[in-house]
Design an enzyme around this catalytic site. Structure first.
Site, PDB file in Angstrom:
ATOM      1  N   GLY A   1       9.996  10.238  24.311  1.00 31.74           N
ATOM      2  CA  GLY A   1       9.971  10.019  25.747  1.00 31.74           C
ATOM      3  C   GLY A   1       9.734  11.309  26.504  1.00 31.74           C
ATOM      4  O   GLY A   1       8.834  12.074  26.217  1.00 31.74           O
TER       5      GLY A   1
ATOM      6  N   GLU B   1       3.136   2.838  15.623  1.00 28.18           N
ATOM      7  CA  GLU B   1       2.689   4.028  14.898  1.00 28.18           C
ATOM      8  C   GLU B   1       1.558   3.662  13.937  1.00 28.18           C
ATOM      9  O   GLU B   1       1.371   2.500  13.588  1.00 28.18           O
ATOM     10  CB  GLU B   1       3.859   4.648  14.115  1.00 28.18           C
ATOM     11  CG  GLU B   1       5.056   5.040  14.984  1.00 28.18           C
ATOM     12  CD  GLU B   1       4.755   6.176  15.941  1.00 28.18           C
ATOM     13  OE1 GLU B   1       3.909   7.040  15.593  1.00 28.18           O
ATOM     14  OE2 GLU B   1       5.342   6.213  17.027  1.00 28.18           O
TER      15      GLU B   1
ATOM     16  N   ASN C   1      15.527  11.953  17.928  1.00 25.42           N
ATOM     17  CA  ASN C   1      14.214  12.581  17.987  1.00 25.42           C
ATOM     18  C   ASN C   1      14.136  13.392  19.274  1.00 25.42           C
ATOM     19  O   ASN C   1      14.055  12.828  20.365  1.00 25.42           O
ATOM     20  CB  ASN C   1      13.124  11.507  17.966  1.00 25.42           C
ATOM     21  CG  ASN C   1      11.722  12.089  18.076  1.00 25.42           C
ATOM     22  OD1 ASN C   1      11.539  13.301  18.232  1.00 25.42           O
ATOM     23  ND2 ASN C   1      10.719  11.224  18.011  1.00 25.42           N
ATOM     24  N   PRO C   2      14.192  14.716  19.209  1.00 22.48           N
ATOM     25  CA  PRO C   2      14.219  15.536  20.421  1.00 22.48           C
ATOM     26  C   PRO C   2      12.946  15.461  21.248  1.00 22.48           C
ATOM     27  O   PRO C   2      12.947  15.843  22.418  1.00 22.48           O
ATOM     28  CB  PRO C   2      14.445  16.954  19.888  1.00 22.48           C
ATOM     29  CG  PRO C   2      13.977  16.918  18.475  1.00 22.48           C
ATOM     30  CD  PRO C   2      14.242  15.536  17.981  1.00 22.48           C
TER      31      PRO C   2
ATOM     32  N   ASP D   1      15.577 -16.193  12.950  1.00 22.95           N
ATOM     33  CA  ASP D   1      15.236 -17.508  12.404  1.00 22.95           C
ATOM     34  C   ASP D   1      14.362 -17.447  11.160  1.00 22.95           C
ATOM     35  O   ASP D   1      13.946 -18.474  10.619  1.00 22.95           O
ATOM     36  CB  ASP D   1      14.564 -18.381  13.468  1.00 22.95           C
ATOM     37  CG  ASP D   1      13.262 -17.779  13.994  1.00 22.95           C
ATOM     38  OD1 ASP D   1      12.889 -16.685  13.530  1.00 22.95           O
ATOM     39  OD2 ASP D   1      12.640 -18.406  14.881  1.00 22.95           O
TER      40      ASP D   1
ATOM     41  N   THR E   1      10.891   6.043  15.906  1.00 22.59           N
ATOM     42  CA  THR E   1      12.131   6.557  15.325  1.00 22.59           C
ATOM     43  C   THR E   1      12.997   5.408  14.834  1.00 22.59           C
ATOM     44  O   THR E   1      13.589   5.468  13.745  1.00 22.59           O
ATOM     45  CB  THR E   1      12.903   7.387  16.363  1.00 22.59           C
ATOM     46  OG1 THR E   1      12.058   8.430  16.866  1.00 22.59           O
ATOM     47  CG2 THR E   1      14.150   8.002  15.753  1.00 22.59           C
TER      48      THR E   1
ATOM     49  N   THR F   1       8.864   5.669  25.339  1.00 21.06           N
ATOM     50  CA  THR F   1       8.120   5.297  26.534  1.00 21.06           C
ATOM     51  C   THR F   1       8.240   3.816  26.843  1.00 21.06           C
ATOM     52  O   THR F   1       8.426   3.420  27.994  1.00 21.06           O
ATOM     53  CB  THR F   1       6.634   5.662  26.359  1.00 21.06           C
ATOM     54  OG1 THR F   1       6.544   7.038  25.986  1.00 21.06           O
ATOM     55  CG2 THR F   1       5.864   5.446  27.647  1.00 21.06           C
TER      56      THR F   1
ATOM     57  N   LYS G   1      13.235 -16.574  18.709  1.00 26.16           N
ATOM     58  CA  LYS G   1      14.508 -16.186  18.109  1.00 26.16           C
ATOM     59  C   LYS G   1      14.241 -15.087  17.080  1.00 26.16           C
ATOM     60  O   LYS G   1      13.266 -15.154  16.331  1.00 26.16           O
ATOM     61  CB  LYS G   1      15.197 -17.378  17.442  1.00 26.16           C
ATOM     62  CG  LYS G   1      15.458 -18.543  18.393  1.00 26.16           C
ATOM     63  CD  LYS G   1      16.308 -18.148  19.592  1.00 26.16           C
ATOM     64  CE  LYS G   1      16.488 -19.295  20.560  1.00 26.16           C
ATOM     65  NZ  LYS G   1      17.179 -18.878  21.802  1.00 26.16           N
TER      66      LYS G   1
ATOM     67  N   GLU H   1      11.771   4.204  11.529  1.00 26.26           N
ATOM     68  CA  GLU H   1      12.145   5.068  10.414  1.00 26.26           C
ATOM     69  C   GLU H   1      13.598   4.845  10.007  1.00 26.26           C
ATOM     70  O   GLU H   1      13.932   4.837   8.815  1.00 26.26           O
ATOM     71  CB  GLU H   1      11.926   6.534  10.774  1.00 26.26           C
ATOM     72  CG  GLU H   1      10.459   6.938  10.850  1.00 26.26           C
ATOM     73  CD  GLU H   1      10.281   8.446  10.916  1.00 26.26           C
ATOM     74  OE1 GLU H   1      11.250   9.175  10.612  1.00 26.26           O
ATOM     75  OE2 GLU H   1       9.174   8.901  11.262  1.00 26.26           O
TER      76      GLU H   1
END
Length: 309
Positions: A14, A273, A10-11, A216, A69, A93, A213, A72
């Site tokens: 962040g 999201e 994903n360009p 599990d 991302t 982020t 965990k 997806e």
């Protein structure tokens, strides 16, 4: 024989750092014997669609981006009959999922881990007809992630989420719900629910003392009941900060499924999201469904099998 890899990035994730690191990352993969096909996402669900269409041609599917991302990509892999091994180079982020698996934040180190790390069979969550890697949530603060402007996330990091959250404290609305799980049924009014398979949510390790965990077959659910006054709010905040999740207005439970039926439509967030609105949410833990490369040092913490050994 070379190993075939589909590398999805994903360009915009962040601080768009992938743009300056892409060549170095591909060189690392090629040096380790991977035959790499590159795909840059341009919009929502691009990663899922390309995996559904071409995913079974590859031995590895590696992604770089934020938790959205990663969601997806995991969703695409879950829809395949023959599932490739997944790799993750975090570039978002917060990156809760990567943090739980001790995947490095330094991108070249995360790329090197793809060849050198251990394959961990991680649980996945299913939310009605959607999937999630680490959390589905509703209520106070859960809407902040997708409402926070991307430029704020890039500039301020985690602080951006809390700046946005402060704007919504006065708008907290309780929801009357019936919650079914392995241990029984709870019925009450709630302002927040986090159903997770992660030691970290929103960048904070609230569950750190619970020995979570990730293979599990169980979710961890944190539910906060309606708060009637500032004293009750402070008690809950103190419990969260101290990681002692036993305040009077909090419920903490583990279960292989969580079924939440509410009187009104609830806004959900899935892996940070927008998850849409619904009155009936059925969440099923899909045990060991995703094969993902992690730092072997993470296994002692997140693997129930390693703990048994």
């Amino acid at each position: 024989m070379s190993k075939k890899m589909l590398f999805i990035y994903n360009p915009m994730a962040g601080k768009e750092q992938i743009k300056n690191k892409l060549s170095e990352i591909i060189q690392i993969f090629c040096k380790e014997g991977f035959e790499v096909t590159i795909f840059a996402t341009r919009g929502r669900e691009d990663a899922t669609k390309i995996i559904e269409k071409k995913g079974e041609r590859y031995d590895y599917i590696v992604c770089s981006g934020g938790d959205g991302t990663m969601n997806e990509v995991a969703t695409g892999i879950m829809k395949l009959e023959k599932r490739p091994i997944c790799g993750y180079i975090p570039a978002g982020t917060v990156n809760d999922f990567a943090s739980s698996l001790k995947i490095p934040r330094v991108m070249k180190n995360a790329a090197s881990l793809i060849a050198d790390g251990d394959v961990f069979n991680c649980d996945m969550g299913k939310f009605n007809d959607r999937y999630f890697t680490y959390v589905a949530g509703f209520g106070a603060f859960t809407e902040v992630s997708y409402q926070t402007p991307q430029e704020w996330k890039n500039a301020l990091g985690k602080a951006a989420y809390f700046i946005e959250a402060l704007k919504h404290i006065a708008d907290i609305k309780p929801h009357h719900m019936k919650i079914e799980y392995d241990g029984g049924v709870i019925e009450d009014e709630f302002i927040l629910g986090l159903i997770s398979n992660s030691v970290s949510v929103a960048g904070y390790k609230y569950y750190e003392k619970k020995n979570i965990k990730m293979d599990d077959g169980l979710f961890e659910a944190l539910l906060i009941k309606s708060l009637k006054n500032p004293i009750e709010l402070q008690q809950v905040l103190n419990a969260l900060l101290s990681k002692q999740l036993d305040a009077e207005n909090m419920c903490y439970l583990s279960s292989s499924f969580i079924h939440i039926i509410s009187d009104d439509d609830i806004q959900w967030t899935i892996d940070g999201e927008d998850g849409g609105c619904c009155k009936d949410a059925y969440m099923q833990n899909m045990k060991e469904a995703l094969s993902i490369i992690c730092d072997r040092r993470a296994l002692a913490k997140v693997s129930s099998k390693r703990a048994i050994e």
